[in-house]
Design a protein around this motif. Structure first.
Motif, PDB file in Angstrom:
ATOM      1  N   GLY A 266      -5.066  62.373 -25.613  1.00 51.92           N
ATOM      2  CA  GLY A 266      -4.566  63.332 -26.512  1.00 51.92           C
ATOM      3  C   GLY A 266      -5.754  64.432 -26.822  1.00 51.92           C
ATOM      4  N   LEU A 267      -6.667  63.724 -27.472  1.00 46.57           N
ATOM      5  CA  LEU A 267      -8.069  64.818 -27.830  1.00 46.57           C
ATOM      6  C   LEU A 267      -8.610  65.537 -26.806  1.00 46.57           C
ATOM      7  N   ILE A 268      -8.684  64.751 -25.562  1.00 41.50           N
ATOM      8  CA  ILE A 268      -9.294  65.131 -24.317  1.00 41.50           C
ATOM      9  C   ILE A 268      -8.819  66.522 -24.021  1.00 41.50           C
ATOM     10  N   LEU A 269      -7.343  66.577 -23.879  1.00 38.39           N
ATOM     11  CA  LEU A 269      -6.626  67.685 -23.622  1.00 38.39           C
ATOM     12  C   LEU A 269      -6.458  68.785 -24.499  1.00 38.39           C
ATOM     13  N   LYS A 270      -6.470  68.133 -25.801  1.00 41.19           N
ATOM     14  CA  LYS A 270      -6.496  69.433 -27.035  1.00 41.19           C
ATOM     15  C   LYS A 270      -7.789  70.048 -26.885  1.00 41.19           C
ATOM     16  N   ARG A 271      -8.923  69.415 -26.829  1.00 44.20           N
ATOM     17  CA  ARG A 271     -10.277  70.198 -26.502  1.00 44.20           C
ATOM     18  C   ARG A 271     -10.124  71.211 -25.459  1.00 44.20           C
ATOM     19  N   LEU A 272      -9.622  70.750 -24.189  1.00 39.51           N
ATOM     20  CA  LEU A 272      -9.431  71.850 -23.081  1.00 39.51           C
ATOM     21  C   LEU A 272      -8.716  73.005 -23.377  1.00 39.51           C
ATOM     22  N   ASN A 273      -7.389  72.822 -24.208  1.00 40.44           N
ATOM     23  CA  ASN A 273      -6.632  73.999 -24.567  1.00 40.44           C
ATOM     24  C   ASN A 273      -7.176  74.832 -25.651  1.00 40.44           C
ATOM     25  N   GLU A 274      -8.132  74.325 -26.419  1.00 42.53           N
ATOM     26  CA  GLU A 274      -8.617  75.151 -27.407  1.00 42.53           C
ATOM     27  C   GLU A 274      -9.875  75.765 -27.144  1.00 42.53           C
ATOM     28  N   LEU A 275     -10.535  75.689 -25.874  1.00 41.25           N
ATOM     29  CA  LEU A 275     -11.465  76.486 -25.535  1.00 41.25           C
ATOM     30  C   LEU A 275     -11.308  77.627 -25.122  1.00 41.25           C
ATOM     31  N   ASP A 276     -11.840  78.651 -25.764  1.00 40.47           N
ATOM     32  CA  ASP A 276     -11.264  80.185 -25.767  1.00 40.47           C
ATOM     33  C   ASP A 276     -11.937  80.798 -24.432  1.00 40.47           C
ATOM     34  N   PHE A 277     -13.122  80.003 -24.065  1.00 45.50           N
ATOM     35  CA  PHE A 277     -13.798  80.668 -22.956  1.00 45.50           C
ATOM     36  C   PHE A 277     -13.374  80.181 -21.552  1.00 45.50           C
ATOM     37  N   LEU A 278     -12.197  79.386 -21.729  1.00 44.95           N
ATOM     38  CA  LEU A 278     -11.578  78.978 -20.407  1.00 44.95           C
ATOM     39  C   LEU A 278     -10.300  79.766 -20.057  1.00 44.95           C
ATOM     40  N   SER A 279     -10.345  80.215 -18.894  1.00 45.17           N
ATOM     41  CA  SER A 279      -9.217  80.873 -18.383  1.00 45.17           C
ATOM     42  C   SER A 279      -8.092  80.025 -18.075  1.00 45.17           C
ATOM     43  N   ASP A 280      -6.922  80.374 -17.885  1.00 42.73           N
ATOM     44  CA  ASP A 280      -5.893  79.649 -17.469  1.00 42.73           C
ATOM     45  C   ASP A 280      -6.214  78.968 -16.129  1.00 42.73           C
ATOM     46  N   LYS A 281      -6.530  79.594 -15.230  1.00 45.64           N
ATOM     47  CA  LYS A 281      -6.809  79.248 -13.833  1.00 45.64           C
ATOM     48  C   LYS A 281      -8.150  78.096 -14.071  1.00 45.64           C
ATOM     49  N   GLN A 282      -9.209  78.549 -14.790  1.00 45.05           N
ATOM     50  CA  GLN A 282     -10.011  77.399 -14.954  1.00 45.05           C
ATOM     51  C   GLN A 282      -9.740  76.042 -15.255  1.00 45.05           C
ATOM     52  N   ARG A 283      -8.892  76.276 -16.390  1.00 48.71           N
ATOM     53  CA  ARG A 283      -8.319  75.125 -17.133  1.00 48.71           C
ATOM     54  C   ARG A 283      -7.302  74.279 -16.108  1.00 48.71           C
ATOM     55  N   ARG A 284      -6.553  74.984 -15.264  1.00 46.50           N
ATOM     56  CA  ARG A 284      -5.554  74.333 -14.325  1.00 46.50           C
ATOM     57  C   ARG A 284      -6.566  73.756 -13.306  1.00 46.50           C
ATOM     58  N   GLY A 285      -7.658  74.397 -12.875  1.00 45.41           N
ATOM     59  CA  GLY A 285      -8.346  73.866 -11.884  1.00 45.41           C
ATOM     60  C   GLY A 285      -9.002  72.464 -12.183  1.00 45.41           C
ATOM     61  N   ILE A 286      -9.627  72.366 -13.538  1.00 44.50           N
ATOM     62  CA  ILE A 286     -10.037  71.255 -14.113  1.00 44.50           C
ATOM     63  C   ILE A 286      -9.182  70.156 -14.282  1.00 44.50           C
ATOM     64  N   LEU A 287      -7.737  70.351 -14.478  1.00 41.49           N
ATOM     65  CA  LEU A 287      -6.785  69.503 -14.656  1.00 41.49           C
ATOM     66  C   LEU A 287      -6.067  69.038 -13.369  1.00 41.49           C
ATOM     67  N   TYR A 288      -6.207  69.898 -12.533  1.00 34.16           N
ATOM     68  CA  TYR A 288      -5.434  69.391 -11.088  1.00 34.16           C
ATOM     69  C   TYR A 288      -6.000  70.053  -9.904  1.00 34.16           C
ATOM     70  N   ASP A 289      -6.193  71.414  -9.663  1.00 34.67           N
ATOM     71  CA  ASP A 289      -6.605  71.966  -8.472  1.00 34.67           C
ATOM     72  C   ASP A 289      -7.813  71.398  -7.695  1.00 34.67           C
ATOM     73  N   ASN A 290      -8.938  71.202  -8.464  1.00 31.45           N
ATOM     74  CA  ASN A 290     -10.079  70.955  -8.009  1.00 31.45           C
ATOM     75  C   ASN A 290      -9.955  69.477  -7.398  1.00 31.45           C
ATOM     76  N   ALA A 291      -9.332  68.639  -8.144  1.00 32.66           N
ATOM     77  CA  ALA A 291      -9.281  67.296  -7.887  1.00 32.66           C
ATOM     78  C   ALA A 291      -8.521  67.160  -6.712  1.00 32.66           C
ATOM     79  N   ALA A 292      -7.286  67.881  -6.403  1.00 30.96           N
ATOM     80  CA  ALA A 292      -6.417  67.880  -5.402  1.00 30.96           C
ATOM     81  C   ALA A 292      -7.150  68.332  -4.187  1.00 30.96           C
ATOM     82  N   ARG A 293      -8.212  69.250  -4.010  1.00 31.77           N
ATOM     83  CA  ARG A 293      -8.905  69.815  -3.054  1.00 31.77           C
ATOM     84  C   ARG A 293      -9.711  68.733  -2.669  1.00 31.77           C
ATOM     85  N   PHE A 294     -10.695  68.126  -3.888  1.00 32.43           N
ATOM     86  CA  PHE A 294     -11.681  67.114  -3.353  1.00 32.43           C
ATOM     87  C   PHE A 294     -11.135  65.866  -2.635  1.00 32.43           C
ATOM     88  N   PHE A 295     -10.011  65.306  -3.186  1.00 31.85           N
ATOM     89  CA  PHE A 295      -9.384  64.246  -2.774  1.00 31.85           C
ATOM     90  C   PHE A 295      -8.344  64.467  -1.425  1.00 31.85           C
TER      91      PHE A 295
END
Length: 308
Positions: A266-295
């Motif tokens: 809960g709080l981990i994801l809440k923090r990410l959603n509240e960071l105003d310097f993160l774009s939607d693309k960056q946030r999605r990268g952290i949550l899914y895209d970067n790991a999908a590529r790495f693995f």
């Protein structure tokens, strides 16, 4: 951090879980958790973890386990939800949470057994590697055969990269050989020079003491990624935000991944959603895209994740 303070932090994390679950569910952003442990502790049982995953749309978790039977049981409970890797080395065959860790080989998995696990598809990661707790460098000759095997079979490696819990937060009897300085990510340079195709992710992202060194290593080796577990949960939100932004300012936004270390989402994801310097693309990268590529997830798997 004292045990009392740590417990209060977990309490606050739990309070935020229910309300944020509703918000996250509405967004339906798929999440990969690259830092999860198979445990027999009631607070993080497989049933509770799977419920959290469902609530927050965590479609895959990379699961490390020192207890082979327990890790296999977790995966069997939800085969498509987990990737498994062994967590080691463990001093005197005891994991830092003080339960047996490959006791038949004094805290080290048998290499022939491990090769078979990979080749038969039962395991697909290596780590969390605990050489910090064991008190040796990642370049130690005892670890080399495992890095060699991972490089040969293209197995991603997760390493504990940080100073670790303070003595007062460790369980009694834990890790008498613990050496904080072994958590310096730059100690991995000889390993990466020897095995240039090896993929490594820095669990805890260097934490506080080795944050700059994590950035240095990642800039020098494009196959090194990081998660920010612990920093993104029990550490102060302001500290997490500052360190995350410094990774992004260093041009490493495509190599940051989401990790929970078994703490509530809960709080981990809440923090990410509240960071105003993160774009939607960056946030999605952290949550899914970067790991999908790495693995190196297959297109079929990604379509299933994104379609759920």
């Amino acid at each position: 951090m004292t045990t009392k303070t740590f417990g209060f932090s977990i309490f606050l994390l739990c309070l935020s879980t229910i309300t944020f679950a509703q918000k996250q569910s509405a967004q339906r952003i798929p999440i990969i958790d690259v830092h999860l442990h198979a445990t027999n502790e009631n607070a993080a049982s497989v049933e509770k973890v799977l419920q959290q995953m469902e609530d927050h749309h965590v479609v895959l978790a990379v699961l490390s386990g020192a207890d082979r039977e327990l890790a296999v049981a977790w995966k069997a409970s939800a085969p498509h939800k987990f990737k498994i890797g062994p967590s080691f080395p463990c001093t005197d065959g005891m994991y830092p949470r003080m339960y047996p860790c490959f006791p038949e080989n004094n805290g080290w998995p048998d290499l022939d057994w491990l090769r078979t696990e990979y080749e038969d598809g039962r395991m697909s990661a290596l780590g969390e590697m605990l050489y910090v707790y064991y008190g040796i460098s990642p370049a130690d000759k005892q670890l080399d055969p495992y890095f060699k095997l991972a490089a040969e079979l293209s197995i991603p490696v997760g390493v504990h990269a940080g100073h670790g819990p303070p003595p007062q937060s460790r369980m009694e009897g834990c890790c008498p050989n613990f050496k904080e300085e072994m958590g310096n990510p730059l100690l991995l340079k000889p390993v990466l020079d020897k095995y240039p195709d090896l993929k490594i992710w820095l669990m805890h992202g260097g934490e506080i003491n080795f944050h700059d060194q994590a950035i240095q290593l990642m800039k020098a080796y494009p196959n090194v990624y990081a998660d920010m577990s612990i920093l993104n949960s029990v550490m102060p939100a302001e500290l997490h935000a500052r360190l995350l932004k410094s990774f992004i300012d260093a041009g490493l936004e495509d190599r940051l991944m989401f990790g929970s270390d078994n703490l509530p989402y809960g709080l981990i994801l809440k923090r990410l959603n509240e960071l105003d310097f993160l774009s939607d693309k960056q946030r999605r990268g952290i949550l899914y895209d970067n790991a999908a590529r790495f693995f190196d997830l297959s297109e079929e798997t990604k379509v299933k994740h994104l379609g759920n």
